[in-house]
Design a protein around this motif. Sequence first.
Motif, short mmCIF file in Angstrom:
data_model
loop_
_atom_site.label_atom_id
_atom_site.label_comp_id
_atom_site.label_asym_id
_atom_site.label_seq_id
_atom_site.Cartn_x
_atom_site.Cartn_y
_atom_site.Cartn_z
N ALA A 1 -28.34 -44.16 6.97
CA ALA A 1 -26.97 -43.72 6.67
C ALA A 1 -26.36 -43.02 7.87
O ALA A 1 -25.18 -43.21 8.18
N LEU B 1 -24.06 -39.87 2.61
CA LEU B 1 -24.66 -40.00 1.29
C LEU B 1 -24.95 -38.60 0.75
O LEU B 1 -25.49 -37.76 1.46
N GLU C 1 -27.17 -38.93 -4.52
CA GLU C 1 -27.23 -40.38 -4.32
C GLU C 1 -28.57 -40.78 -3.69
O GLU C 1 -29.16 -41.80 -4.08
N ILE C 2 -29.04 -40.01 -2.75
CA ILE C 2 -30.33 -40.32 -2.13
C ILE C 2 -31.45 -40.22 -3.16
O ILE C 2 -32.30 -41.09 -3.25
N ARG D 1 -31.35 -43.21 -5.44
CA ARG D 1 -31.84 -44.45 -4.84
C ARG D 1 -33.35 -44.46 -4.65
O ARG D 1 -34.00 -45.48 -4.90
#
Length: 118
Positions: free
Chosen positions: A38, A45, A49-50, A53
């Motif tokens: 990223a 990010l 969000e990390i 994921r």
Amino acid sequence: MRYRYRIEPTPAQQKKLNRIFGCCRVVFNDAVRLRQEAHRAGVALSDTEIQRRVITIAKTTAERSWLREVPSVALVQSVNDARRAFRNFFDRRQESGEAAGSDRRGSNAKRPIGSRFA
């Protein structure tokens, strides 16, 4: 007052701990890799969000379904450790005036990553 404890896990407990530590290592490495990608792409990010994921979505894939077998608290803590390591890396670079992309291997290579359980 300070106490010292030594744990001597049974073989079954050792196996479970090794599985947890291995999963934490994989999640930590995935989080660092995702942050690096990223950063290179110039994409911002969020921490959420990390985490989504590398833990939540990864658990649904066939390649990482084994992440469901360990406590999520340990995995979340690994993502937090990766975030802290990534930010400390860039903060240290800014303070010393080093270029953000320069290589400084070895300074923290022998320092273990702690794992915490709730």
